[in-house]
Motif scaffolding. Structure first.
Motif: not given
Ligand code: ADP
Ligand code: MG
Length: 314
Positions: A65, A69, A71-74, A76-79, A83, A106
């Motif tokens: 990403s 962000c 590509k990341c849903p949240t 916490g789910e950072c791809k 992170k 973040k």
């Protein structure tokens, strides 16, 4: 001999799986719009050789990403590999490299955590910390609530450390939003970097009772005594003992009066009812003088406001 091995290796590299994968990687990299843009902008410094050499890093870049962000849903789910951090391309000597900077999510999250750190809450649900004064009166704007919201706003926007400024004594029925308004004030103070402490009185007294005889009792009282902005939530809901009144609440309020430290209260009782609550009999004695002394301190520290409205608990 050496020559032979090199030729053999080259042959191997240029044929079959390896070559296929390498070309695929390169295609992927060179079709990334961010990379294309970067290579165009830096065409005078970046050579084809540099690109070839940095292919693995560039491939990593394509998988991450990079903007908002995407590509990341949240969070916490950072791809991303790191992170909460997003890469940007840099030139490092003779090759290309990635520099990871904090991502926008973040940054927002760190800010929120910093703000929450400014609000110490003892036994008060943290969700109340998303409360705002605007929401408090917009959902129900009777005269009493507008008055409370106005005074709360004045405090939250004008208070500065060291300034002498009276707190509020918010009283009214169960569920009208007294604790919510305290949370809103604490939250808005935190935005101005002013720390506060919300204490749910019944649990605080219960915990102190459990600490009698161990060495944490005094430090617990001291911490509350000295809080920059103190909010005593639900005074009167406890089963007040003469010890709680004379050894805990009384000295805390006395200290705060002398030091001009702002203090807020919420209670289901108005002043007269709270006075009655504090004047309980012990061995048949009515302790009116002691109750009156605590009441004087409360009235010195805070202006009473009656909150009406419906019970929001159901
Ligand atoms: P009280 O302290 O007066 O008993 P609370 O502040 O605990 O009442 O409010 C009761 C419930 O209603 C809580 O769950 C609180 O989060 C919610 N609440 C109160 N005021 C508002 C508001 N203006 N907007 C949204 N929720 C509210
Ligand atoms: Mg409450």
């Amino acid at each position: 001999m050496m020559e032979k091995i090199n030729t053999a290796l080259n042959k191997l590299a240029n044929t079959g799986q390896f070559k296929k994968r390498y070309d695929h990687l390169k295609d992927e990299v060179l079709s990334d719009p961010d990379i294309v843009l970067y290579l165009n902008e830096n065409s005078s410094t970046v050579t084809n050789e540099m690109v070839e050499k940095s292919l693995v890093k560039l491939y990593e870049f394509t998988t991450q990403s990079k903007h908002n962000c995407e590509k990341c849903p949240t969070l916490g789910e950072c791809k991303n590999v790191l992170k909460g951090y997003q890469p940007r391309l840099i030139i490092q000597g003779n090759s290309l490299d990635l520099q990871y900077d904090m991502c926008p999510r973040k940054a927002v999250d760190d800010d929120k955590k910093k703000r929450e750190k400014l609000i110490q809450s003892l036994y008060v649900p943290r969700d109340i910390l998303s409360a705002s004064i605007r929401d408090f009166y917009q959902t129900d704007s009777s005269a009493g609530r507008m008055d409370a919201a106005e005074k709360a706003t004045i405090f939250a926007t004008e208070y500065e450390a060291g300034k002498k400024q009276k707190g509020l004594y918010l009283h009214g029925q169960f569920g009208v939003g007294k604790t919510y308004l305290l949370g809103a004030i604490a939250n808005e103070l935190a935005e101005r970097k002013i720390p506060s402490m919300i204490v749910y009185v019944p649990d605080f007294l219960r915990e102190l009772k459990g600490s009698i005889g161990d060495n944490t009792l005094n430090s617990k009282i001291e911490m509350v005594k000295k809080a920059s902005v103190l909010m005593l939530d639900d005074l009167g809901a406890e089963s007040m003992t003469s010890w709680g009144r004379d050894e805990v609440i009384g000295p805390i309020l006395q200290f705060r009066m002398l030091e001009n430290l702002p203090t807020f209260f919420t209670s289901n009782f108005n002043f007269a009812e709270l006075k009655n609550h504090l004047t309980f009999s012990q061995r048949g004695e009515k302790e009116e003088v002691k109750a009156a002394r605590v009441m004087e301190r409360i009235m010195y520290l805070a202006d009473p406001i009656h909150l009406d409205g419906k019970n929001r608990r159901h």
